[in-house]
Design a protein around this motif. Structure first.
Motif, PDB file in Angstrom:
ATOM      1  N   GLU A 241       0.803  -1.221   0.000  1.00 15.77           N
ATOM      2  CA  GLU A 241       0.000   0.000   0.000  1.00 15.77           C
ATOM      3  C   GLU A 241       0.843   1.281   0.000  1.00 15.77           C
ATOM      4  OE1 GLU A 241      -3.382   0.267  -0.133  1.00 15.77           O
ATOM      5  OE2 GLU A 241      -3.396  -1.901  -0.491  1.00 15.77           O
ATOM      6  N   ASN A 242       2.159   1.162  -0.112  1.00 14.75           N
ATOM      7  CA  ASN A 242       3.056   2.323  -0.081  1.00 14.75           C
ATOM      8  C   ASN A 242       2.895   3.107   1.220  1.00 14.75           C
ATOM      9  OD1 ASN A 242       5.047   4.070  -0.942  1.00 14.75           O
ATOM     10  ND2 ASN A 242       3.684   5.267  -2.263  1.00 14.75           N
ATOM     11  N   ILE A 243       2.859   2.376   2.327  1.00 16.52           N
ATOM     12  CA  ILE A 243       2.765   2.945   3.668  1.00 16.52           C
ATOM     13  C   ILE A 243       4.127   2.812   4.346  1.00 16.52           C
ATOM     14  CG2 ILE A 243       1.705   2.621   5.943  1.00 16.52           C
ATOM     15  CD1 ILE A 243      -0.770   1.548   4.434  1.00 16.52           C
ATOM     16  N   VAL A 244       4.498   3.808   5.143  1.00 20.95           N
ATOM     17  CA  VAL A 244       5.746   3.766   5.896  1.00 20.95           C
ATOM     18  C   VAL A 244       5.483   3.121   7.254  1.00 20.95           C
ATOM     19  CG1 VAL A 244       7.585   5.115   6.975  1.00 20.95           C
ATOM     20  CG2 VAL A 244       6.620   5.841   4.765  1.00 20.95           C
ATOM     21  N   PRO A 245       6.048   1.917   7.514  1.00 19.84           N
ATOM     22  CA  PRO A 245       5.927   1.328   8.855  1.00 19.84           C
ATOM     23  C   PRO A 245       7.084   1.766   9.741  1.00 19.84           C
ATOM     24  CG  PRO A 245       6.902  -0.265   7.365  1.00 19.84           C
ATOM     25  CD  PRO A 245       6.724   1.006   6.571  1.00 19.84           C
ATOM     26  N   PHE A 246       6.801   1.941  11.023  1.00 18.03           N
ATOM     27  CA  PHE A 246       7.839   2.289  11.990  1.00 18.03           C
ATOM     28  C   PHE A 246       8.030   1.131  12.961  1.00 18.03           C
ATOM     29  CE2 PHE A 246       6.772   6.383  10.348  1.00 18.03           C
ATOM     30  CZ  PHE A 246       7.913   7.156  10.491  1.00 18.03           C
ATOM     31  N   MET A 247       9.279   0.790  13.240  1.00 18.86           N
ATOM     32  CA  MET A 247       9.569  -0.346  14.109  1.00 18.86           C
ATOM     33  C   MET A 247      10.154   0.104  15.436  1.00 18.86           C
ATOM     34  SD  MET A 247      13.032  -2.201  12.767  1.00 18.86           S
ATOM     35  CE  MET A 247      12.483  -2.485  11.083  1.00 18.86           C
ATOM     36  N   LEU A 248       9.807  -0.648  16.475  1.00 19.10           N
ATOM     37  CA  LEU A 248      10.397  -0.495  17.798  1.00 19.10           C
ATOM     38  C   LEU A 248      11.601  -1.413  17.994  1.00 19.10           C
ATOM     39  CD1 LEU A 248       7.226  -0.414  20.079  1.00 19.10           C
ATOM     40  CD2 LEU A 248       9.059   1.248  20.190  1.00 19.10           C
ATOM     41  N   ASN A 249      11.679  -2.480  17.232  1.00 17.27           N
ATOM     42  CA  ASN A 249      12.658  -3.536  17.468  1.00 17.27           C
ATOM     43  C   ASN A 249      14.079  -2.999  17.537  1.00 17.27           C
ATOM     44  OD1 ASN A 249      10.272  -4.509  15.795  1.00 17.27           O
ATOM     45  ND2 ASN A 249      11.079  -6.436  16.590  1.00 17.27           N
ATOM     46  N   THR A 250      14.891  -3.645  18.381  1.00 18.22           N
ATOM     47  CA  THR A 250      16.284  -3.236  18.524  1.00 18.22           C
ATOM     48  C   THR A 250      17.269  -4.307  18.056  1.00 18.22           C
ATOM     49  OG1 THR A 250      16.295  -4.029  20.818  1.00 18.22           O
ATOM     50  CG2 THR A 250      15.765  -1.707  20.466  1.00 18.22           C
ATOM     51  N   ASP A 251      16.838  -5.544  17.941  1.00 21.55           N
ATOM     52  CA  ASP A 251      17.727  -6.629  17.520  1.00 21.55           C
ATOM     53  C   ASP A 251      17.932  -6.566  16.009  1.00 21.55           C
ATOM     54  OD1 ASP A 251      19.016  -9.382  18.112  1.00 21.55           O
ATOM     55  OD2 ASP A 251      17.640  -9.798  16.457  1.00 21.55           O
ATOM     56  N   ASP A 252      19.178  -6.534  15.574  1.00 15.65           N
ATOM     57  CA  ASP A 252      19.473  -6.371  14.153  1.00 15.65           C
ATOM     58  C   ASP A 252      18.877  -7.483  13.301  1.00 15.65           C
ATOM     59  OD1 ASP A 252      20.826  -3.951  14.294  1.00 15.65           O
ATOM     60  OD2 ASP A 252      22.790  -4.893  14.642  1.00 15.65           O
ATOM     61  N   THR A 253      18.913  -8.716  13.787  1.00 16.86           N
ATOM     62  CA  THR A 253      18.367  -9.828  13.012  1.00 16.86           C
ATOM     63  C   THR A 253      16.869  -9.669  12.813  1.00 16.86           C
ATOM     64  OG1 THR A 253      20.077 -11.331  13.831  1.00 16.86           O
ATOM     65  CG2 THR A 253      18.090 -12.333  12.927  1.00 16.86           C
ATOM     66  N   ARG A 254      16.165  -9.316  13.857  1.00 16.35           N
ATOM     67  CA  ARG A 254      14.716  -9.127  13.749  1.00 16.35           C
ATOM     68  C   ARG A 254      14.381  -7.911  12.897  1.00 16.35           C
ATOM     69  NH1 ARG A 254      11.404 -11.059  18.965  1.00 16.35           N
ATOM     70  NH2 ARG A 254      12.239 -13.185  19.040  1.00 16.35           N
ATOM     71  N   MET A 255      15.153  -6.861  13.022  1.00 14.59           N
ATOM     72  CA  MET A 255      14.937  -5.683  12.200  1.00 14.59           C
ATOM     73  C   MET A 255      15.121  -6.012  10.725  1.00 14.59           C
ATOM     74  SD  MET A 255      16.894  -2.811  14.545  1.00 14.59           S
ATOM     75  CE  MET A 255      16.639  -1.472  13.375  1.00 14.59           C
ATOM     76  N   LYS A 256      16.178  -6.734  10.411  1.00 11.81           N
ATOM     77  CA  LYS A 256      16.452  -7.088   9.018  1.00 11.81           C
ATOM     78  C   LYS A 256      15.332  -7.953   8.444  1.00 11.81           C
ATOM     79  CE  LYS A 256      19.984  -9.001   5.969  1.00 11.81           C
ATOM     80  NZ  LYS A 256      19.069  -9.872   5.224  1.00 11.81           N
TER      81      LYS A 256
END
Length: 407
Positions: A241-256
């Protein structure tokens, strides 16, 4: 990188909140908050920050998140600034009439001449969600595949579709599981002005379509943001949908993993974007003259609010490392060690952002701000130091980053 200020906002000092004086209901404390965020956002406007954003939560008599109408706060600050964008993180869609939301955002966009950003979310705080959601038969969601979660998702999806339709064309209709717009057989034949000057009336005098007025400023494509899901399904939906999601995650593996999902899905629908484009990362950010000063100030900001409020609401899961089991502490020391706190001297924070950019290359950095809890003069100094000694190092970084996916 685009830098966005995020305000709950808090009302009152830590001492006032801990004393139980209910600063959220105290006029002097609330007026102090309005003054502080006004001065801070006006400064941010001049210093080149991209946007300011406000949450939506209700009943916060404690003073922790006194932002029951983020659109109204956006307009309040928009009337006092010239360039900075105004966002909501977010309007909780299942609990709102979607046509009213579409209208209100369009009004905000017109009144700020195209500076509105539309933020949307599903709602997780039971105290207010289960109260205000009664009329729609919906409550807070914990993404647990329960009946309540399914109903929340159903309303979110349909309300989102209605809002997009309202913005997309002069008039529209909609028939879904929840809404029929307009209702069938809506007679309006006696009002010739609709037939003569408007749109949407059938030959039989019934209303077939309706339209909102005003439209978005210059009928533009508005930015849409969504916080703070850990779900790959949500990130794939945002990519489509061309929406920008924002993440709280701090672990690089989970972020990736989340960014990979977004990037893969974007390519499937023909969005040729660099890795990290249209991605936002959320961190507590505070710059001071020394690392010790920054830690002292932040300890009374997010160092107080997170363990006192957000940890018990499930936010500690965002701190979990890949493969980690057991309970997450979520205290200030833990937040620092796990990388949620971008706090320190400009040099310290530059190095933290450098790692973030090299590893994930996000387009947006959402920066938590704490009026009241962090003294106003320290907040103003932080914003100026960040804008002059940190931001210039990263504002053009995306132009030179590769579109390849990090391994």
């Amino acid at each position: 990188m685009k830098f966005v200020l995020f305000y709950l906002p808090t009302v009152g000092t830590r001492k006032q909140i801990e004393s139980g004086m209910l600063p959220g209901q105290n006029t002097q404390a609330y007026q102090s908050m309005l003054y502080q965020i006004t001065e801070q956002v006006k400064a941010a406007d001049q210093l080149g920050y991209y946007a300011a954003a406000f949450t939506e939560h209700h009943f916060h008599i404690e003073g922790l998140e006194v932002s029951n109408n983020p659109i109204m706060l956006s307009l309040y600050l928009g009337m006092q600034t010239k360039n900075i964008k105004l966002a909501q993180l977010a309007n909780v869609l299942p609990f709102h009439n979607p046509i009213r939301v579409a209208e209100d955002i369009a009004m905000l966009d017109q009144m700020t001449k195209g500076r509105a950003v539309f933020g949307m979310a599903r709602g997780y705080q039971k105290r207010w969600a289960d109260v205000l959601g009664q009329v729609y038969g919906v409550g807070a969601t914990f993404s647990d595949k329960s009946q309540s979660d399914a109903r929340n998702r159903q309303l979110f999806d349909e309300h989102y579709k209605i809002i997009r339709k309202a913005w997309a064309s002069e008039t529209f209709s909609h028939k879904g599981d929840i809404w029929t717009i307009p209702p069938e057989g809506l007679e309006f034949a006696a009002h010739n002005a609709v037939r003569d000057y408007g749109r949407g009336m059938g030959e039989d005098g019934t209303i077939k379509e309706i339209g909102i007025a005003p439209k978005l400023y210059q009928n533009r494509e508005i930015e849409i943001w969504q916080p703070f899901s850990h779900s790959e399904d949500t990130w794939r939906f945002c990519a489509t949908e061309n929406i920008v999601p924002f993440m709280l995650n701090t672990d690089d593996t989970r972020m990736k993993r989340l960014i990979d999902a977004y990037h893969e899905e974007a390519l499937k629908v023909g969005r040729e974007i660099a890795y990290g484009d249209s991605i936002g990362v959320f961190r507590d950010v505070l710059v001071a003259k020394t690392d010790e000063d920054a830690h002292r100030l932040a300890a009374d900001g997010n160092g107080f609010v997170w363990p006192a409020w957000f940890g018990d609401l499930g936010f500690n899961e965002a701190l979990r490392r890949e493969g980690e089991t057991g309970k997450i502490k979520g205290d200030f020391k833990d937040l620092c060690e796990r990388g949620f706190e971008f706090i320190g001297t400009p040099d310290t924070v530059n190095r933290q952002i450098e790692h973030l950019v090299k590893t994930h290359n996000p387009e947006y950095l959402l920066m938590w701000q704490y009026p009241g809890l962090v003294p106003h003069e320290d907040m103003m100094r932080h914003m100026e130091m960040f804008a002059t000694q940190v931001m210039p190092n990263w504002t053009d970084s995306r132009e030179t980053k590769s579109s390849s996916i990090p391994v």
